[in-house]
Design a protein around this motif. Structure first.
Motif, PDB file in Angstrom:
ATOM      1  N   CYS A   1      89.600  46.873  10.305  1.00 26.51           N
ATOM      2  CA  CYS A   1      88.253  46.601   9.793  1.00 26.51           C
ATOM      3  C   CYS A   1      87.323  47.751  10.169  1.00 26.51           C
ATOM      4  O   CYS A   1      87.487  48.380  11.220  1.00 26.51           O
TER       5      CYS A   1
ATOM      6  N   GLU B   1      82.207  45.846   9.496  1.00 22.36           N
ATOM      7  CA  GLU B   1      82.933  44.599   9.231  1.00 22.36           C
ATOM      8  C   GLU B   1      83.171  43.781  10.491  1.00 22.36           C
ATOM      9  O   GLU B   1      83.288  42.555  10.419  1.00 22.36           O
TER      10      GLU B   1
ATOM     11  N   ASN C   1      89.313  38.695   7.193  1.00 20.43           N
ATOM     12  CA  ASN C   1      89.252  39.228   5.838  1.00 20.43           C
ATOM     13  C   ASN C   1      90.702  39.246   5.349  1.00 20.43           C
ATOM     14  O   ASN C   1      91.498  40.080   5.791  1.00 20.43           O
TER      15      ASN C   1
END
Length: 280
Positions: free
Chosen positions: A120, A124, A100
């Motif tokens: 995260c 996630e 990400n």
């Protein structure tokens, strides 16, 4: 009078799962913002879309379309002569889940740096591989850092950027698509003001505007006071500037140095005495 040294357009729009639709909106917003800003800052996963939790590990995702969208943003930077800071998933190896990430592209259209989200959430981790390092870049003489969404709740990350001499942190978030008012609406904005105050940092907060949006995209000054903000749930941007102000820069440098010395204990180590415990 001090002059603007770095102007930033902090953007929000309703992020979709389609990079083709997302890049179209982003380019339109960049063209509008470029008249007043040197940097255009977008939310978390703005280009790729934030993965629908129902999708298994990015199955069937159109990575070729995402790559083409990256190229379109780079070309737009060259056309407009602006920097862009934006979120997108980054597939670095087919054997691993993507990062990400937040990408920074310069006004020449060349990639400048990429930051991979380190902290995260548990959910996630089913969709992303966490990153491992700070990302620091100089833009117009200002040292900048990057954080993503949930990392607002980890004070050590903000302190690390302060220790690295960062002036401005770009925080890209996807705190949206919620059912009505959320805890984040009450907690996150003042938390960010606290990080700005305690670390002498400017913060550009870009949040997706999918309804319900927990909080609007906004700016925080290094004093901890709020700058201007977008309207909730509405596509748009707000422009704020860091002024070229040597006196204030020197003041906040002294404040940051004091807090660093005090929190580490270095300031007091030769001044303390050992006194016996007991009654007053």
């Amino acid at each position: 009078m001090s002059q603007p040294r770095l102007s930033v357009a902090t953007v929000q729009f309703a992020v979709t799962a389609d990079p083709v639709a997302n890049v179209r909106r982003m380019i339109a917003l960049m063209r509008r913002a470029a008249a007043d800003a040197a940097v255009v800052h977008f939310p978390e996963c703005a280009l790729s879309g934030y993965l629908d939790k129902k999708v298994e590990r990015w199955a069937g995702y159109d990575w070729a379309a995402l790559a083409a969208a990256h190229d379109q943003l780079a070309e737009t930077c060259r056309d407009l002569g602006v920097w862009v800071v934006y979120g997108a998933a980054h597939r670095f190896d087919e054997a691993w889940l993507p990062h990400n990430s937040v990408f920074v592209v310069g006004p020449d259209g060349d990639p400048a740096i990429r930051y991979d989200k380190r902290c995260c959430s548990l959910s996630e981790l089913d969709h992303f591989t966490p990153g491992s390092a700070l990302a620091v870049i100089d833009i117009a003489g200002r040292r900048c850092g990057i954080l993503i969404c949930l990392e607002w709740s980890f004070p050590g990350l903000w302190q690390a950027y302060a220790e690295a001499g960062v002036d401005l942190v770009f925080l890209s978030a996807f705190a949206a698509g919620l059912d009505g008012r959320h805890l984040h609406s009450d907690v996150v904005p003042p938390t960010l003001q606290g990080h700005a105050f305690t670390n002498s940092l400017f913060i550009s907060v870009a949040n997706a505007s999918n309804p319900a949006q927990a909080f609007a995209s906004h700016w925080v000054k290094r004093s901890g006071r709020r700058g201007s903000a977008c309207r909730l749930h509405r596509q748009g941007f707000t422009v704020n500037a860091i002024a070229d102000d040597p006196e204030k820069d020197a003041l906040y440098a002294r404040i940051r140095a004091f807090r660093s010395e005090a929190s580490s204990g270095r300031l007091y180590e030769n001044l303390r005495v050992t006194t016996p415990a007991g009654k007053h």
